[in-house]
Write an enzyme that holds these catalytic residues in place. Structure first.
Site, PDB file in Angstrom:
ATOM      1  N   ASP A  50      -8.396  -4.456   9.331  1.00 29.17           N
ATOM      2  CA  ASP A  50      -7.725  -3.830  10.466  1.00 29.17           C
ATOM      3  C   ASP A  50      -7.787  -2.313  10.359  1.00 29.17           C
ATOM      4  O   ASP A  50      -7.722  -1.602  11.362  1.00 29.17           O
ATOM      5  CB  ASP A  50      -6.280  -4.316  10.590  1.00 29.17           C
ATOM      6  CG  ASP A  50      -5.514  -4.321   9.268  1.00 29.17           C
ATOM      7  OD1 ASP A  50      -6.101  -3.956   8.235  1.00 29.17           O
ATOM      8  OD2 ASP A  50      -4.328  -4.715   9.269  1.00 29.17           O
ATOM      9  N   CYS A 109       0.820  -1.212   0.000  1.00 30.96           N
ATOM     10  CA  CYS A 109       0.000   0.000   0.000  1.00 30.96           C
ATOM     11  C   CYS A 109       0.856   1.267   0.000  1.00 30.96           C
ATOM     12  O   CYS A 109       2.011   1.267   0.409  1.00 30.96           O
ATOM     13  CB  CYS A 109      -0.956   0.044   1.180  1.00 30.96           C
ATOM     14  SG  CYS A 109      -2.188  -1.272   1.194  1.00 30.96           S
ATOM     15  N   ILE A 164      -5.870  -8.118   4.004  1.00 32.75           N
ATOM     16  CA  ILE A 164      -6.941  -8.473   4.940  1.00 32.75           C
ATOM     17  C   ILE A 164      -8.254  -7.925   4.392  1.00 32.75           C
ATOM     18  O   ILE A 164      -8.341  -6.744   4.059  1.00 32.75           O
ATOM     19  CB  ILE A 164      -6.659  -7.893   6.342  1.00 32.75           C
ATOM     20  CG1 ILE A 164      -5.376  -8.513   6.916  1.00 32.75           C
ATOM     21  CG2 ILE A 164      -7.836  -8.151   7.284  1.00 32.75           C
ATOM     22  CD1 ILE A 164      -4.963  -7.928   8.241  1.00 32.75           C
ATOM     23  N   ASN A 190      -1.142   2.047   5.723  1.00 33.02           N
ATOM     24  CA  ASN A 190      -0.221   1.112   5.085  1.00 33.02           C
ATOM     25  C   ASN A 190       0.340   0.196   6.164  1.00 33.02           C
ATOM     26  O   ASN A 190       0.930   0.675   7.139  1.00 33.02           O
ATOM     27  CB  ASN A 190       0.927   1.867   4.399  1.00 33.02           C
ATOM     28  CG  ASN A 190       2.024   0.934   3.922  1.00 33.02           C
ATOM     29  OD1 ASN A 190       1.768  -0.208   3.554  1.00 33.02           O
ATOM     30  ND2 ASN A 190       3.257   1.424   3.934  1.00 33.02           N
ATOM     31  N   GLY A 191       0.142  -1.113   6.014  1.00 35.68           N
ATOM     32  CA  GLY A 191       0.710  -2.028   6.991  1.00 35.68           C
ATOM     33  C   GLY A 191      -0.233  -3.146   7.371  1.00 35.68           C
ATOM     34  O   GLY A 191      -1.172  -3.478   6.640  1.00 35.68           O
ATOM     35  N   GLU A 192       0.010  -3.705   8.545  1.00 35.12           N
ATOM     36  CA  GLU A 192      -0.819  -4.795   9.056  1.00 35.12           C
ATOM     37  C   GLU A 192      -0.810  -4.763  10.577  1.00 35.12           C
ATOM     38  O   GLU A 192       0.246  -4.644  11.199  1.00 35.12           O
ATOM     39  CB  GLU A 192      -0.297  -6.137   8.556  1.00 35.12           C
ATOM     40  CG  GLU A 192      -1.168  -7.319   8.937  1.00 35.12           C
ATOM     41  CD  GLU A 192      -0.711  -8.632   8.325  1.00 35.12           C
ATOM     42  OE1 GLU A 192      -1.302  -9.686   8.666  1.00 35.12           O
ATOM     43  OE2 GLU A 192       0.240  -8.617   7.517  1.00 35.12           O
ATOM     44  N   ARG A 252      -4.073   0.609  -2.974  1.00 34.35           N
ATOM     45  CA  ARG A 252      -4.239  -0.535  -2.075  1.00 34.35           C
ATOM     46  C   ARG A 252      -3.662  -1.831  -2.621  1.00 34.35           C
ATOM     47  O   ARG A 252      -3.890  -2.190  -3.778  1.00 34.35           O
ATOM     48  CB  ARG A 252      -5.733  -0.746  -1.769  1.00 34.35           C
ATOM     49  CG  ARG A 252      -5.987  -1.870  -0.777  1.00 34.35           C
ATOM     50  CD  ARG A 252      -7.458  -2.128  -0.589  1.00 34.35           C
ATOM     51  NE  ARG A 252      -7.680  -3.215   0.350  1.00 34.35           N
ATOM     52  CZ  ARG A 252      -8.796  -3.910   0.465  1.00 34.35           C
ATOM     53  NH1 ARG A 252      -9.834  -3.609  -0.310  1.00 34.35           N
ATOM     54  NH2 ARG A 252      -8.905  -4.889   1.339  1.00 34.35           N
ATOM     55  N   LEU A 253      -2.921  -2.524  -1.759  1.00 33.42           N
ATOM     56  CA  LEU A 253      -2.553  -3.919  -1.969  1.00 33.42           C
ATOM     57  C   LEU A 253      -3.403  -4.728  -0.998  1.00 33.42           C
ATOM     58  O   LEU A 253      -3.227  -4.632   0.220  1.00 33.42           O
ATOM     59  CB  LEU A 253      -1.068  -4.147  -1.703  1.00 33.42           C
ATOM     60  CG  LEU A 253      -0.576  -5.594  -1.807  1.00 33.42           C
ATOM     61  CD1 LEU A 253      -0.723  -6.104  -3.240  1.00 33.42           C
ATOM     62  CD2 LEU A 253       0.875  -5.712  -1.351  1.00 33.42           C
TER      63      LEU A 253
END
Length: 212
Positions: free
Chosen positions: A98, A2, A53, A75-77, A49-50
């Site tokens: 998330d 992202c 989730i 951006n992240g998890e 966006r990639l």
């Protein structure tokens, strides 16, 4: 992975064409969806966006809260988002992401909620309650990048080149940073190779409102 870019100015109108060009420079970070949110020609958020989730379009960003009081690009998890989600008061989440958990947690608990996050992340939240406030956040490990520049307001992005594409004034090289890179092999944060573009330091929060 992202990528996102944003700009907030009370002094100059942001040109949509320039903003879309800046967002396009980050296309490689998120090929699955691309979108822009704006308000009154002086506040823009864009996200590529990639999908990881909740890969449905329900989790596309910029993500607007149910109450319409806040918007986030992320951006992240977040590894513990399911646990945090159970602790929140909101009923009827619109997604399984998330991203929504971060935004709802902030609306319920304020910026103190961020200390509960376990993961790798950088994000920007626009809080539209009362006066408009921008909040930039980076994970304590500094895994996910986030840069900003004060230029007729503030501009920020996952990569410096998007900020340069938006800037009203050209950025000049910082000789001290270049010397540090040659000696150390890296530039100590929050400095970058440019004098007026800075990195959000790992684990830090930057709040911007009323041009401060």
């Amino acid at each position: 992975m992202c990528g996102f870019v944003g700009a907030y100015s009370n002094q100059k109108k942001i040109r949509p064409k320039n903003f879309h060009s800046a967002l396009k420079l980050l296309k490689h970070r998120g090929p699955d969806a691309s979108s822009v949110w704006s308000k009154d020609e002086n506040l823009f958020l864009g996200h590529n966006r990639l999908s990881i989730i909740d890969t449905s379009s329900n989790s596309n960003q910029p993500f607007i809260s149910k109450c319409k009081n806040a918007v986030i690009v992320f951006n992240g998890e977040i590894y513990n988002y399911q646990t945090l989600k159970k602790q929140l008061n909101s009923i009827g989440f619109r997604s399984g992401s998330d991203t929504e958990v971060i935004l709802q947690g902030y609306l319920e608990q304020g910026s103190g909620f961020f200390s509960s996050l376990r993961g790798i992340y950088s994000f920007a939240i626009i809080d539209l309650r009362n006066e408009v406030e921008l909040i930039l956040v980076r994970d304590p490990g500094g895994v996910k990048p986030l840069y900003y520049k004060e230029d007729a307001g503030i501009m920020f992005a996952s990569e410096i080149k998007a900020i340069k594409a938006l800037s009203y004034q050209n950025s000049s090289f910082d000789e001290t940073s270049i010397k540090q890179y040659l000696n150390l092999g890296f530039i100590p944060e929050p400095n970058t190779v440019y004098k007026d573009i800075h990195s959000i330091r790992p684990g830090y929060i930057l709040k911007f409102s009323n041009n401060k």
